[in-house]
Structure formats: structure tokens, C-alpha cells
Design a protein around this motif. Structure first.
Motif, PDB file in Angstrom:
ATOM      1  N   HIS A  31      42.972  41.153  44.280  1.00  0.00           N
ATOM      2  CA  HIS A  31      42.737  40.894  42.929  1.00  0.00           C
ATOM      3  C   HIS A  31      41.674  42.044  42.353  1.00  0.00           C
ATOM      4  N   HIS A  64      47.187  40.228  37.055  1.00  0.00           N
ATOM      5  CA  HIS A  64      46.953  39.359  38.295  1.00  0.00           C
ATOM      6  C   HIS A  64      46.276  40.349  39.474  1.00  0.00           C
ATOM      7  N   GLU A  68      52.123  32.594  47.531  1.00  0.00           N
ATOM      8  CA  GLU A  68      53.194  33.832  47.237  1.00  0.00           C
ATOM      9  C   GLU A  68      53.890  34.146  48.554  1.00  0.00           C
ATOM     10  N   PHE A  90      41.049  33.687  45.944  1.00  0.00           N
ATOM     11  CA  PHE A  90      41.781  34.331  47.235  1.00  0.00           C
ATOM     12  C   PHE A  90      43.117  35.261  46.986  1.00  0.00           C
ATOM     13  N   HIS A 128      47.526  41.633  49.692  1.00  0.00           N
ATOM     14  CA  HIS A 128      47.341  41.419  48.042  1.00  0.00           C
ATOM     15  C   HIS A 128      46.234  40.877  47.824  1.00  0.00           C
TER      16      HIS A 128
HETATM   17 ZN   LIG Z   1      47.272  36.680  43.678  1.00  0.00          ZN
END
Ligand SMILES: [Zn+2]
Lengths: 594, 385
Positions: B283, B351, B263, B218, B281
Motif C-alpha cells: 500500500h 488501495h 486477496e 498488511f 501487494h
Molecule cells: Zn491491500
């Protein structure tokens, strides 16, 4: 796993005190007992077993204080211990995990535990230090509240003491440790009072030996890293910053706040009575148990404990009280007089329902005082809501399992929690399996809180895990971030006993099963693993403020699954095969609720 | 149970990591149930006795993951050791077993989230839910992908490529998803009500998943409206946010967002320091791969670049910063807000990518695509150099 020649972690010895004779012995554990039961709750359960069919007030019934191998080592969150006996409130095994420094001091005095039997001729205290063990006249402390007792006993190390509530026969009285830590639930304070024992102090200076300090340091780092990344523990809104009270908003947002004696699940004043509001009003000091980096205990500007989540919730929503000051005062009274806040508040809410009135702040305070003093209506209320409601012919108003009051999670909002409340071996208890972790807090991942799918096994596994945690001992909260994998590393480093998570789970299973065996010997079977009918009733409330009722058939089916996973027969009887597999024996014969 | 199995079969298919029809799922409550009967069930069943688990998942990876994972397993001589953030915090490494021997598999699974068997696929487990097994599978595929292309790039740079390796790379390159493009605009802001905010977050979250910009564990998303930051919950799937958005008042007067993405501190600081309203955000893989492409030899902080690197690094004009999840001393909340001041995107070492926007999710989403596609082109350029 096999123990090394030399003993690390454990001290290998415990004190066996007989108050009848005013006599004590220092004993060594039999060889394999430590590996079978670890310490804390496991070891206490082992030593309780032989007398479990006696009444709680029988002088031969022991009161046990046991720590674990991790206590007094640099292991994270290891400052806890278990106090256990037979519960006056429920008739089941009765135990409580408590923080503070008692466990640490006991280890430093050279012992893993204390067993107290018999009944003193006079009100006494037990004082343990490097120099020896002394039984002292405590009559000067008779009826004294816990605060003055702590002051009177200052300088003697860690202190466990009962307050006037226990001396007045309150079935949900606590043992208070180091002023701020309550060994709550189950009425263990009353067992202590029945022995004419007012307090125990312990101090020691001999540090517990660690097998491999370097390895422990590395194992600890894994735990620290995981707790630092956990929103529940270290996050912006976690318990480290806000105390367990952080859960108050969360329960409100999920519609799980037990309100008006569990008639509703939503409290309209929740936003004004949350952890933030306490912080603003009382300041935000922090403290914690020895050996803990989380430090979740919050204190006011004067250093007094602020209410924990359960207390905040039950003394507000459950009683429809909208005054924070009353919650703080109720919390203070419970701590000073030595009463369990959950049972006290829930008994008052049962009283409110039966008497058909909403209690004012003043009512709450005066009734609490009456309970603690054993006067007026307080005498009957001091026996807990199940007995009180039954005496009024209104058993349906007691929100209890096996006679113990439910804590501040509405089971209609989390079905794993519903199951966990029902099957707990000490009566309604949220901590035995704490499914809130996945059902609400989404750790390790979220499960569907309105579904029973998979929950029987999940609850069984979590019970085993928490039994191991209570025996190591480590705080259950740390397992919201770390797992038994990391703690197997910690345990091996401390004791030198090579262990896997799997081994620890098996020990946890043995501990739980041993408790099941003891409860069955006192007549507890499948029929006792049930929730109050209110949670299944469709006509409970139509205001939209109450969670949907639980489907009773699905619930019963899940209980059946639980018994299969736990290795119990359909009627809840422990089974010889499972017992044998866990290296336990059954207790022959039984009588209903002895 | 059938619903559960279908749900995860569909999720696996949509994420493109598993060969459809080949997946095996077993879930144990009082009884053990499988999604279908297969001779392999017999081999996997003993695992439930020797592990404290309630679910098992076996997938046959779809291409290009199959070729990648087979190659890594055959050349790793021991566990596969990716260097990305996912592996560091979650997988540690990826053990390899030659066959489906229950004893060997179980000894791997006792200490790891999953194990790779070149001939059968990936086996993962869950202690409370099959969701854990799904997440681990997804993470293993992500980490393997990143490792394969990272290794190839550094070998290309050092001149250590062999013929077969080159041919495998060409095959795999031909099998990866086409470059994602923005094919329609998202809801336009600024959003005024909680309902509008939630709707927009759900839409942008789904789009991010659909474009496979969060292949792995996620991502997260947030939007600030009326002094409240709305943010996706921890462990929530961006394409399934309906009940998974927490409101978090900026004055910190409620703890209800205790379940927010881990986060949250980074999102919180970005909102406070940059004035942005929308944060996304993800990945995306090539951004992650290039963020770790550093050619400095003998760097004193080698091995700790992910949290300590203080060099001015960037790729395609996008800054690369170090940082760990959470609010610790090396927390992302210390590095990201600065990098996002006056910029709309930042790559976190090993990341993923954070992007921000002032009104709605169109800019952050477009920026996320641009950064990933730019990094993919740049990757090929660096390989060919
Ligand atoms: Zn992340």
C-alpha cells in the motif's frame, strides 16, 4: 432500551402445553421479559429457571422451543431457534440451537415459543397451525426412524421429531428438525420421549411485522458486505462453498485433529477424507436454514445431508476409520435414529480404548445400530462415554466435560478453546465461545493459540456475544464477519427498540449468568469446570503425533481469572452483587448434581 | 505482559508512526495492566467499563503524521473523512474529540475503531487483542496521510491554496521518509522446494515492510511452486511470516488455505491467467494518492469509482483499475489479472499496488519501489503545475 407501544419483531405470546391434561394456554410474556432475555436461548432459560432443580424426567420439567425477534424477518441468518430443557446427559441446563424452518413457522403461527410440560398418556404429536393447536395420537409413528416420520408428516409445515434412539433411552438423543437439521448435544430428544411426545409440527402464514423495513434493508447491507468479504464464510475455501467440512483441512494443518480417542492430534489419512473428497464422491448440493444467505449445509446428489465437520472428524480420526463411506453411513444412522454424532462417535472411541481394539467399519455401524435400538452393548453405550467408562472403572478414558463429549478440536492446540470447553454451561461445547475464530481463523485478529494471556476475558466476552446471537436469533457463524454493532442496527430496525452493541452484550451476560445460577443450583461449581486429565499429561504420547500437553497450573490460574471476570466466587458460586447488577436473583439452596 | 508491551512499542517505533516513549497501552484480563504509569491512565481507565474491549492504545503521532493529523482535525469540522479503501472498508471515518473526556471518547469508540484528539494523540482499542488497536492506529495514520496529500493536490488544481496551507505542506514534505531504494538483491529463483519458497517470501515480506511500502493494514505476498500457491495469511504482518504462510493447491483439493489473505482470489487468478510465479501487494502512499486524482467533473459513477470506474486510467504508465477485496462481482480477481497480463504492475484505485514476477521477488519488489517513487515525483509535478 424501551419497547414501543406496538409490538414488532416479537409476537408477544407463547404456547404453554400441559400433556398430562391434554390442555394448552396461550400466554403473554410479562412486560420486561423480552427486553431482558430477547428470545431463543435467553427466553427459554428464563422460563426453565423455576423448575431447574427437578430431574430431567420429572413431568413438571418443561421442554422449551423458543425463537427470537429477528426470526421470520429479512434479517440475515435469522432462521434459527433454541430448544432447551434440563440435560439428561449432563444434569446442567441443556440447550441446542437448531436451523431449518421451525422458528420461522412458529413466528408465522403467531408465537415466540412453546413450553411443553407433563407427560402424555399415549404417544402423541402436537400440531400447530393458523387454525389452532391440536394434540394428536402418534402411536402409528412409534419406534419409527425420523426419515419416515418426516414423510408421514409432510404437508404439515415444519416438523421436529424424535427417532428410536430417544424412545430407547439414549442419553445423547437428538430432536431432528425438517429432516436435515439436528438439535444436537445434551440429549434433548430423551426429554421429549419422556413426555411421550413423538413430534411437533408447525405452520403459519402471518408474517412477523418489522418496525422500519427501510432501515432494516440498510442494516442488512452492512452484514451482507462483511460476510461477502469473509474468507471463512464466502471465500474460495469457505463454508458456503465447502460446508463446515472446510475446517477439516485446517484442523489437520494445525495438528488439532482429535485422533484415536484424543491420544493423538494428527491423523495420517486426513488428506483423503476432507471436504474436497466428499464433494468429489457425493456431489456438492447446498441448502440452508430459512432466512440465510450463507447456506452452509451440503447435501449429496439424492438430497441427503453430508456430514458436518464434527461428524467428519470424529467418525474418521477419533475412531481411526479411513473409509469415507462409513462416515457417511454413520451420519445417516445418527440422523435417522436421532442421535448426536459427536457423542456417539466419542462414546465408541472410549469403548475402543477400553476394549483395546480398533473398531472396523462394520463394528462402528453395528454398535451404532445397537445403541439406537437399545440392544446388546448398545444399552450401556447409549448412556454416553462418561457413564460407560465409569462403569468399567476407566473414567480416564472418557473425553468429556460435565459428562458431555468434546467436539473435534484438540484443546492442546488452542488454549482459549481449552478454557471454553471447560467453562461451557452445557458441558463440553465448542460453540459457546468459539475461540477458533481468533486462535485459528485469525478473526477479528489472530491471538496466540498457545497462550492463556488475555483469554479469560476474551472467552467471557465471546460467551456473552454468542448468548445474544442465540437469543436474537442469528447464526453464530455470521459473527465471524459481522459484529453485534451491525446486529444492534438490525435489531433496532426490526423491533423499534433503540439498542447498542453494549446493550446486547449486557443481555448476553445476563443470559450466561442465569445459566450459571441454574447450574449452581444443581451443584455445579468450580470443580466441574475442568478438562480430562489426558490433556495435561506429559507422558501421553511420544510419537510426535500429539500436541504438547497443557500446563495445568497455568490453566487453573486462567480458570480463576475467568471466574473473576464472570463475577463468580473462587468456588464458582454466583455472587449476589453480580446477579443484582444483571437484574437477576439467585436460586436459594443447592444439592450436588441434583 | 511486559513482552507484549515491548513487542508493540518496537513495532510502533519501526513503523515510524508514534513518538517513542509517549505511547500508553492498557490490557485488561482479570486485572488491568499498563505499559507504564502515567497521569493519563486515570483518564483512560473508565473506558474499559463502558466499552466491551480488552485493550487500549494511545499514541502521540510522530512527524509528519502529527502535523497532518492536527491540521485535518482542526479543519474537518466533524469527523475526518478520507476516501481511500482502508477508510471505506475498515475505519468508515475518523472522529475527532477536543480532549480526553472519557464519555466523549467512549461514545466515539463505540462505533469507530479509533478517535483523534489533537492535543493528546490517537486512541484506539481492541476487543480480543492489542493488535487490533495497533492496526487501527496504523490505518488512521495511513488514511490521514493520503487524505492530506489528496486534498492538497485537488486544491492546488483548483487554485484554492492559502499561504499557511502552502507553508504547512512545505514543512510536511520535508518531513516525509526519503524515497526508498533497493539496496541489495533478494534471493534468486525459481524456487524448487517449499522451504525455499517460504524463505524467499519471508525475506521479500520483511523488505517490503522495512521500506515502508505497507505502512498500513498488511499487504500480502504469494509464490507458486509445483502447482501449489503459497500465500500469506489474512491479517499477517509481512515482516513476521514464519508461521503465517498457507499452501493452497491450484486444483483446490484442500481447504487449508481458508486462513489465507482475503486477496487470495486475486492472487490465484493472476497465477492462472498470466503465468507469473511471484506476486507482491503493498500500500505505497503516493501510488494510492494519485490513483484517486481524477479531474472529471460530473462523472455518472461518482462515489463508486473504487469499484465501477471503467475508464482507461494510468499513472506513469501503470494501469489503474477498480475493484473490491474478495471474489464478489466487483472483486479484484476480475480486474487485476487482465491488467497484469503483459505488465508487471497495477495500481488499485484508492488501495495499493500489485506487482508480479516470473522467477522470484526481485522484479516485483523493484517494480513496487519504481511505481511508488515515480508516483511521488509525479505528485510533486502535478502540485507544481
Ligand atoms: Zn491491500
Amino acid at each position: 432500551m424501551k419497547p414501543g407501544k406496538d409490538i414488532f419483531g416479537w409476537r408477544g405470546k407463547y404456547i404453554d402445553i400441559d400433556l398430562n391434561a391434554g390442555f394448552y394456554e396461550v400466554k403473554e410474556h410479562f412486560a420486561d421479559v423480552l427486553l431482558k432475555f430477547l428470545g431463543g436461548r435467553g427466553l427459554a432459560g428464563h422460563y426453565l429457571r423455576n423448575t431447574i432443580r427437578l430431574g430431567w424426567d420429572d413431568p413438571r420439567t418443561p421442554l422449551l422451543f423458543f425463537t427470537g425477534p429477528l426470526v421470520d424477518t429479512p434479517s440475515p441468518t435469522s432462521g434459527r431457534m433454541t430448544i432447551m430443557s434440563k440435560s439428561p446427559l449432563t444434569g446442567t441446563i441443556g440447550d441446542s440451537s437448531v436451523g431449518g424452518t421451525f422458528g420461522t413457522n412458529l413466528k408465522r403461527a403467531g408465537f415466540d415459543g412453546i413450553i411443553i410440560r407433563g407427560c402424555s398418556q399415549f404417544l402423541c404429536g402436537v400440531e400447530i397451525n393458523d387454525g389452532g393447536i391440536h394434540i394428536i395420537d402418534a402411536s402409528r409413528l412409534e419406534w419409527l426412524e425420523t426419515g419416515p416420520c418426516f414423510s408421514a408428516l409432510a404437508g404439515k409445515g415444519s416438523v421436529a421429531v424424535i427417532g428410536p434412539a430417544a424412545e430407547n433411552g439414549v442419553l445423547f438423543s437428538n430432536i431432528m428438525v425438517d429432516r436435515r437439521h439436528a438439535a444436537g448435544r445434551n440429549g434433548l430428544g430423551l426429554v421429549m420421549a419422556s413426555k411421550n411426545l413423538k413430534y411437533i409440527t408447525v405452520s403459519g402464514t402471518r408474517k412477523t411485522r418489522v418496525f422500519d423495513p427501510e432501515k432494516l434493508k440498510k442494516a442488512n447491507e452492512d452484514v451482507f458486505r462483511l460476510t461477502a468479504a469473509s474468507p471463512f464464510i464466502s471465500g474460495k475455501f469457505g463454508i458456503s462453498r465447502f460446508g463446515t467440512g472446510a475446517l477439516y483441512d485446517l484442523m489437520d494443518s494445525r495438528g488439532m485433529t482429535p485422533t484415536d480417542n484424543f491420544k493423538k492430534s494428527k491423523f495420517s489419512s486426513a488428506r483423503e477424507m476432507n471436504a474436497f473428497a466428499y464433494k468429489k464422491r457425493y456431489g456438492s448440493g447446498r441448502t440452508g436454514c430459512s432466512g440465510c444467505h450463507i447456506r452452509c449445509k451440503h447435501i449429496d446428489r439424492m438430497g441427503n445431508s453430508l456430514p458436518e465437520f464434527e461428524t467428519m472428524s470424529h467418525f474418521s480420526a477419533l475412531l481411526l476409520n479411513r473409509d469415507i463411506g462409513i462416515v457417511a453411513e454413520a451420519n445417516r444412522i445418527c440422523n435417522e435414529t436421532g442421535m448426536d454424532t459427536i457423542s456417539a462417535a466419542a462414546t465408541l472411541s472410549c469403548y475402543a480404548e477400553i476394549s483395546g481394539k480398533t473398531l472396523s467399519g462394520r463394528n462402528i455401524i453395528s454398535l451404532l445400530t445397537d445403541i439406537a435400538k437399545g440392544q446388546g452393548e448398545g444399552i450401556e453405550l447409549g448412556r454416553g462415554s462418561a457413564r460407560y467408562a465409569e462403569s468399567k472403572g476407566r473414567s480416564e478414558t472418557a473425553m468429556t466435560v460435565k459428562g458431555q463429549e468434546l467436539s473435534a478440536y484438540d484443546p492442546r492446540g488452542a488454549y482459549g478453546m481449552a478454557l471454553a470447553f471447560a467453562v461451557s454451561t452445557r458441558g463440553a461445547c465448542h460453540l459457546r465461545a468459539y475461540p477458533i475464530s481468533h486462535e485459528i481463523l485469525r478473526k477479528p485478529v489472530a491471538t496466540d493459540r498457545f497462550s492463556f494471556a488475555g483469554k479469560a476475558r476474551i472467552i467471557k466476552i465471546a460467551e456473552d456475544l454468542n448468548a445474544a446471537a442465540d437469543s436474537l436469533t442469528a447464526c453464530k457463524f455470521v459473527f465471524m464477519a459481522a459484529s453485534l454493532e451491525e446486529y444492534a442496527g438490525v435489531f433496532s430496525a426490526v423491533t423499534g427498540v433503540e439498542t447498542s452493541a453494549r446493550d446486547l452484550f449486557e443481555i448476553g451476560e445476563r443470559i450466561c449468568y442465569n445459566e450459571r445460577i441454574m447450574n449452581f443450583a444443581n451443584g455445579f461449581d468450580a470443580a466441574d469446570d475442568i478438562l480430562p486429565d489426558r490433556f495435561f499429561r506429559k507422558d501421553a504420547d511420544d510419537s510426535g503425533q500429539t500436541a504438547r500437553p497443557i500446563d495445568k497450573d497455568a490453566f487453573l490460574k486462567t480458570l480463576e481469572n475467568y471466574r473473576r471476570v464472570r463475577g463468580l466466587t473462587g468456588s464458582g458460586r454466583p455472587d449476589p452483587e453480580t446477579a443484582k447488577k444483571l437484574d437477576l436473583t439467585l436460586i436459594p439452596d443447592n444439592t450436588k448434581h441434583g | 505482559m511486559d513482552n507484549l508491551f515491548q513487542h508493540y512499542e518496537q513495532k510502533l517505533a519501526e513503523s515510524g508512526i508514534a513518538e517513542t516513549g509517549a505511547t500508553l497501552m492498557g490490557v485488561l484480563d482479570a486485572d488491568l495492566e499498563w505499559n507504564r504509569m502515567d497521569p493519563l491512565c486515570k483518564k483512560l481507565t473508565p473506558l474499559f467499563d463502558c466499552l466491551t474491549i480488552n485493550s487500549l492504545l494511545l499514541i502521540v503521532p510522530a512527524e509528519p503524521y502529527r502535523s497532518i493529523i492536527r491540521f485535518l482535525a482542526e479543519t474537518s469540522h466533524g469527523p475526518i473523512q478520507p476516501q481511500d479503501c482502508e477508510t471505506r472498508t475498515f475505519l468508515h471515518d475518523i472522529p475527532v474529540c477536543r480532549d480526553l473526556n472519557p464519555a466523549a471518547i467512549s461514545s466515539c469508540l463505540q462505533i469507530r475503531k479509533g478517535v483523534v484528539t489533537p492535543d493528546y494523540g490517537i486512541v484506539t482499542h481492541g476487543s480480543v487483542s492489542i493488535e487490533q488497536a495497533f492496526v487501527s492506529c496504523s490505518s488512521i495514520c495511513f488514511a490521514s496521510f493520503v487524505k492530506f496529500f489528496s486534498d492538497y493536490l485537488s486544491l492546488a488544481a483548483s487554485g484554492g491554496l492559502t499561504g499557511p496551507h502552502r507553508r504547512l505542506f512545505e514543512k510536511v514534505w520535508g518531513l516525509i521518509d526519503p524515497m526508498p531504494e533497493m539496496d541489495s538483491t533478494l534471493l534468486e529463483g525459481p524456487f524448487q522446494t517449499e522451504f525455499e519458497v517460504r524463505t524467499a517470501m519471508m525475506e521479500a515480506g520483511s523488505a517490503t515492510v522495512k521500506k515502508r511500502l505497507v505502512d498500513s493494514y498488511f499487504g500480502n505476498i504469494s509464490y507458486c511452486c509445483d502447482e501449489v500457491l503459497y500465500i500469506s495469511q489474512t491479517g499477517s504482518s509481512l515482516d513476521d511470516l514464519e508461521h503465517c504462510i498457507d499452501p493452497c493447491p491450484l486444483d483446490e483439493s484442500s481447504c487449508a488455505s481458508m486462513t489465507a489473505s482475503s486477496e487470495l482470489p486475486a492472487h490465484f487468478e493472476v497465477i492462472k491467467q498470466t503465468g507469473a510465479r511471484a506476486i507482491l501487494h503493498g500500500h505505497p502512499k503516493f501510488a494510492v494518492i494519485l490513483s484517486m486524482d481524477c479531474r472529471i467533473a460530473d462523472c455518472p459513477i461518482k462515489g463508486e469509482c473504487y469499484r465501477k470506474c471503467d475508464r482507461d486510467r494510468s499513472v506513469c504508465g501503470v494501469p489503474i483499475v477498480p475493484g473490491e477485496v474478495g471474489s464478489g462481482p466487483y472483486g479484484l480477481c476480475n480486474t487485476i489479472p487482465k491488467a497484469l497480463t503483459g505488465k508487471s504492475g497495477v495500481i488499485v484505485y484508492g488501495h495499493g499496488v500489485f506487482t508480479s514476477g516470473d522467477t522470484d521477488f526481485n522484479d516485483p519488489f523493484r517494480r513496487l519501489l519504481e511505481i511508488e517513487n515515480g508516483c511521488r515525483r509525479e505528485y510533486l509535478k502535478r502540485v507544481e503545475e
